[in-house]
Design an enzyme around this catalytic site. Structure first.
Site, short mmCIF file in Angstrom:
data_model
loop_
_atom_site.label_atom_id
_atom_site.label_comp_id
_atom_site.label_asym_id
_atom_site.label_seq_id
_atom_site.Cartn_x
_atom_site.Cartn_y
_atom_site.Cartn_z
N HIS D 16 0.73 -1.05 -0.17
CA HIS D 16 0.12 0.02 0.22
C HIS D 16 0.76 1.20 -0.03
O HIS D 16 1.99 1.48 0.10
CB HIS D 16 -0.78 -0.11 1.18
CG HIS D 16 -0.40 0.28 2.45
ND1 HIS D 16 -1.18 0.71 3.49
CD2 HIS D 16 0.92 0.25 2.85
CE1 HIS D 16 -0.18 0.85 4.62
NE2 HIS D 16 0.75 0.64 4.26
N CYS D 35 5.94 6.58 4.40
CA CYS D 35 4.80 5.97 3.93
C CYS D 35 4.23 6.36 2.68
O CYS D 35 3.22 5.73 2.02
CB CYS D 35 3.67 5.84 5.08
SG CYS D 35 4.15 4.79 6.59
N HIS D 41 5.19 0.61 -0.14
CA HIS D 41 5.88 -0.81 0.59
C HIS D 41 4.77 -1.58 0.83
O HIS D 41 3.50 -1.53 0.49
CB HIS D 41 6.38 0.13 1.81
CG HIS D 41 5.56 0.69 2.79
ND1 HIS D 41 4.86 2.10 2.24
CD2 HIS D 41 4.99 0.28 3.75
CE1 HIS D 41 3.99 2.24 3.47
NE2 HIS D 41 4.07 1.20 4.25
N HIS D 43 3.13 -4.98 3.75
CA HIS D 43 3.20 -5.64 5.19
C HIS D 43 2.88 -6.99 5.26
O HIS D 43 1.97 -7.40 4.47
CB HIS D 43 2.04 -4.70 6.06
CG HIS D 43 2.63 -3.42 6.34
ND1 HIS D 43 3.59 -3.02 7.15
CD2 HIS D 43 1.92 -2.19 5.78
CE1 HIS D 43 3.69 -1.54 7.18
NE2 HIS D 43 2.87 -1.21 6.44
N ASP D 81 -5.24 -10.41 -0.31
CA ASP D 81 -3.83 -11.12 -0.25
C ASP D 81 -3.31 -10.99 -1.45
O ASP D 81 -3.49 -11.24 -2.48
CB ASP D 81 -4.13 -12.41 0.24
CG ASP D 81 -2.86 -13.21 0.39
OD1 ASP D 81 -2.03 -12.59 0.89
OD2 ASP D 81 -3.05 -14.32 0.29
N HIS D 82 -1.93 -10.59 -1.48
CA HIS D 82 -1.18 -10.55 -2.33
C HIS D 82 -1.41 -9.50 -3.50
O HIS D 82 -1.24 -9.76 -4.72
CB HIS D 82 -0.76 -11.88 -3.03
CG HIS D 82 0.31 -12.60 -2.37
ND1 HIS D 82 0.09 -13.33 -1.20
CD2 HIS D 82 1.60 -12.80 -2.55
CE1 HIS D 82 1.22 -13.71 -0.48
NE2 HIS D 82 2.19 -13.59 -1.48
N GLU D 125 -0.70 -4.10 11.65
CA GLU D 125 0.19 -3.62 10.41
C GLU D 125 1.65 -4.17 10.62
O GLU D 125 2.34 -4.71 9.71
CB GLU D 125 0.06 -2.16 10.29
CG GLU D 125 0.46 -1.48 8.94
CD GLU D 125 0.11 -0.12 8.70
OE1 GLU D 125 -0.69 0.40 8.13
OE2 GLU D 125 0.98 0.54 9.66
#
Lengths: 137, 137, 137, 137, 137, 137
Positions: D16, D35, D41, D43, D81-82, D125
């Site tokens: 994100h 950020c 980047h 998580h 996810d991914h 996070e």
């Protein structure tokens, strides 16, 4: 507006000893066990500060994270990290530094700098013991 | 016979201070930072003792687990848990209690009671720092 | 002099995508699964840097911890933290950023600034997967 | 009938970026720091879904665990996810993907498939930051 | 070509009992303590499978991760997960299921499906005890 | 007087099987999946006991920690640790030992020995599943 909670973990390493100065050695060892040994011992404390409130629609945050981190570090962590909690910390003067008392004292330190939003202070002494305080209810 | 390794975790809480008595305050703070503060600080240490050898076919164990636990507790943990590592521990006299030095000293304490099988001592000071020692190689 | 190992944990958050540019989409998805999705995904990476050598008798340390931290942050963490590993990191140019390749590339970044003492780089992508590299053997 | 709470942990890896499109770069970096870097980047997110209600005396469960797992995977995890949370997820369109906003959006996704029993969504996070949401109170 | 190690964590939940059938009850309790209670107890086992070898330059991987996961699940995890290790697992017949013996037996199960690359099997019984085996040395 | 919460972690290893004796095999497998396998499986359970009340100004504690530990061990942990929860535990007779039912049963065991202060019992079956109970509300 939805109400959310945000928790941030902080860490500090400190030493302490559990003793009531009004008691003799025997009574102190009976109540506090090996925590009463006079030269003290220490912990890797973990502190979880939870704030609670509305999300700011401009930045999607309940509180600017960097500001939260700086406030807690300045007003709390820098005063206890790598110190002896019985001897080196002014705001803990006269307090037996159990997890319970530390949670209360830390909450009181933070409620002036995080008014309205401070919700809970949770202090882990070890992986097996922790105390939580949410102010006067 | 197959050679296996068995690791057991132990925990103890202690305080310490990092200072070289031959240096002045300025030099000590320069090298050790806030770890040099005179009243000390502390840690929840985690100690991982690894032994290595053949499995006994009668009980399927490299070492009787209860005996291993008792030996390490008697000869090491009971001497450091809830003590001040600079002041209260005879076998650490004159040693700067860094993670590196503690790992070496703990190995030397244990090699006499776990001859032939002691393989490694690993000491975690915090979740971010640890030292390991496997004897003279 | 006894030889010890000291490990320090570092953390960084980054995004990446796993794709071989010489392959078409079908082949990339066959090999890399959902890791090949073009907009990428990310991880909270944990990096364990292990150094190995003799303890300095003056300070009881294998390496001054603050200096070690600063070196690894300057020469590695600051270049990857909160970046996209495929697009933003010069020394990863042309490298498919799997855990294996990252461990090798990070080791090579660090061996010039930690000559003689660098022993291992261990990179955790998730709690379930990690890679370790100890240089050419 | 006693009221219990049941919590199930889910994991997903995503990327994100935190930016308010109405702000210029300078303002975005001031508020979101690193950020805000444009390539994003990522998580290893951990999601804790808590449901609350009476235990069914026939099976001793508040909710059939397999059904709970399938519902959350289908209606939430498979969608994030991914993926890149800013670009790939329809129900996050126009939302700055902070932990706070994600907790709210995830709760809203789940309350339609877990009516009556959904109690809390908690989103980690990193090991140091998480947000929790329990619906409109 | 650089040699790397890749570790993947697997989890399974099983029950077991530690007893030597050639011994009477008294001897079994003396050696195995409460682990010898006849109805058994259980663990959330964690298994760390480490493979070692060269990285494939085409995909940057030592082994295709999905294939590794499927192999270990098919040839090992599916045979032990949610089973009683003393009664339900053919390849453990006649073996006292200590952590040491399980690590050896699991290694032997995997070395046929991961020839050349299998390096180590590490089995955690609890957060305090684990065994590792790297084959005949 | 401020009201605080104190949580203590306990651990025990036990086996169990999930089955409703009034159902046939097919129905049991449909509802409980592999948890219904007749020889059972097991877990490293973690139990978090939270008490709540005023701090005693004499010792800074909500409850004498050693006394709390002894009470919970005597009245609960010693009865379940290294036992089969379906066969060996009198107070669980006739109860399907899901996390939900165990949390309720454990709370009921403890409320008589920790009257007024017992606040919550939280039982982790695995790192991915847990149940919490706070008594009748």
């Amino acid at each position: 507006m939805p109400i959310v909670e945000l928790t941030k973990r902080f860490r500090f390493e400190a030493s302490h000893v559990l003793r009531n100065p009004d008691w003799d050695d025997e009574k102190n060892y009976e109540v506090f066990g090996k925590c009463a040994r006079p030269n003290g011992h220490g912990h890797n404390y973990e502190l979880f500060v939870t704030i609670r409130g509305e999300v700011n629609p401009d930045d999607g945050m309940l509180y600017e994270l960097k500001q939260l981190k700086d406030l807690v570090n300045t007003h709390l962590i820098d005063k206890v990290d790598h110190f002896h909690l019985n001897h080196d910390v002014e705001f803990l003067d006269g307090i037996i530094p159990t997890a319970e008392n530390l949670a209360i004292a830390f909450y009181e330190q933070l409620e002036h700098v995080l008014p309205d939003v401070l919700h809970e202070v949770r202090l882990l002494e070890t992986e097996n013991n922790w105390a939580a305080y949410r102010g006067e209810e």
